[in-house]
Write a protein that holds these residues in place. Sequence first.
Motif, mmCIF file in Angstrom:
data_model
loop_
_atom_site.group_PDB
_atom_site.id
_atom_site.type_symbol
_atom_site.label_atom_id
_atom_site.label_comp_id
_atom_site.label_asym_id
_atom_site.label_seq_id
_atom_site.Cartn_x
_atom_site.Cartn_y
_atom_site.Cartn_z
ATOM 1 N N VAL A 50 0.835 -1.209 0.001
ATOM 2 C CA VAL A 50 0.022 0.052 -0.011
ATOM 3 C C VAL A 50 0.822 1.152 -0.142
ATOM 4 O O VAL A 50 0.630 2.172 -0.806
ATOM 5 C CB VAL A 50 -0.828 0.066 1.224
ATOM 6 N N GLY A 51 1.786 1.427 0.482
ATOM 7 C CA GLY A 51 2.850 2.376 0.821
ATOM 8 C C GLY A 51 3.605 2.483 -0.476
ATOM 9 O O GLY A 51 3.701 3.834 -0.886
ATOM 10 N N ALA A 52 3.891 1.430 -1.232
ATOM 11 C CA ALA A 52 4.509 1.640 -2.740
ATOM 12 C C ALA A 52 3.536 2.256 -3.531
ATOM 13 O O ALA A 52 3.850 3.052 -4.366
ATOM 14 C CB ALA A 52 5.006 0.365 -2.823
ATOM 15 N N HIS A 93 6.614 9.559 -6.132
ATOM 16 C CA HIS A 93 7.637 9.375 -5.556
ATOM 17 C C HIS A 93 7.993 7.905 -5.822
ATOM 18 O O HIS A 93 8.017 6.991 -5.017
ATOM 19 C CB HIS A 93 7.706 9.374 -3.960
ATOM 20 N N GLU A 94 8.856 7.791 -7.278
ATOM 21 C CA GLU A 94 8.835 6.533 -7.661
ATOM 22 C C GLU A 94 10.116 5.830 -6.802
ATOM 23 O O GLU A 94 10.058 4.417 -6.596
ATOM 24 C CB GLU A 94 9.228 6.473 -9.107
ATOM 25 N N LYS A 95 11.032 6.585 -6.502
ATOM 26 C CA LYS A 95 12.183 5.738 -5.711
ATOM 27 C C LYS A 95 11.814 5.124 -4.482
ATOM 28 O O LYS A 95 12.218 4.206 -3.915
ATOM 29 C CB LYS A 95 13.400 6.712 -5.621
ATOM 30 N N SER A 101 3.025 5.759 -2.724
ATOM 31 C CA SER A 101 4.272 6.642 -3.118
ATOM 32 C C SER A 101 4.309 6.789 -4.672
ATOM 33 O O SER A 101 4.522 7.918 -5.239
ATOM 34 C CB SER A 101 5.545 5.901 -2.504
ATOM 35 N N ALA A 102 3.883 5.897 -5.444
ATOM 36 C CA ALA A 102 3.879 5.910 -6.791
ATOM 37 C C ALA A 102 2.879 6.974 -7.186
ATOM 38 O O ALA A 102 2.996 7.820 -8.112
ATOM 39 C CB ALA A 102 3.812 4.438 -7.308
ATOM 40 N N ALA A 162 11.649 1.406 -3.122
ATOM 41 C CA ALA A 162 12.187 1.030 -1.879
ATOM 42 C C ALA A 162 11.132 0.291 -0.924
ATOM 43 O O ALA A 162 11.473 -0.863 -0.324
ATOM 44 C CB ALA A 162 12.769 2.202 -1.010
ATOM 45 N N PHE A 163 9.959 0.575 -0.931
ATOM 46 C CA PHE A 163 8.653 0.029 -0.301
ATOM 47 C C PHE A 163 8.512 -1.711 -0.881
ATOM 48 O O PHE A 163 8.507 -2.490 -0.142
ATOM 49 C CB PHE A 163 7.623 0.598 -0.388
#
Length: 157
Positions: free
Chosen positions: A120-122, A130-132, A125-126, A136-137
């Motif tokens: 969910v965080g990834a 915030h792709e990086k 973020s996407a 990372a997530f």
Amino acid sequence: MGKPPASNPKSAPLPEIQEEIEQEITKRIGSVVSGPQRKQVVAQMIGLVAEERFSGPIAHPRHLREYESILPGSADRIISMAESNLQHNHDMQRMALDGDIKDTRDGRLYGFLALALLIVGAILSAYLGHEKLAIAFLGAGALGTVGAIIRGRKGGD
């Protein structure tokens, strides 16, 4: 339990069979041992024959009879104590097994929740650009999951 009161591991045979044992030993050794050593050898053999070993959750039946003759009702108390001790051990093993099962189940649940939060965080973020951070997530989730799969049951589950 399993030991008589103030017992000696090597005890004399019961009087009613001691003479029978002595006669049998004397007959079997025949003329192999003679003279003053014969009596000593017979005594040693009787000691060897009379040695008794007993192991168990309760006292030897003969010892239980002795306890009962000294204190009526004590044999029943000894057996009851052994039964309650056995039940306690079973209860403790059951609690330990139930605890292990709960730990395993909870660990899997929390691991799944952690992985879901990372995904969910990834995604979040996407979505926010915030792709990086999204990588990372996903990387953390993937490495943890792959590691758990590789370890499998050898990891203590």
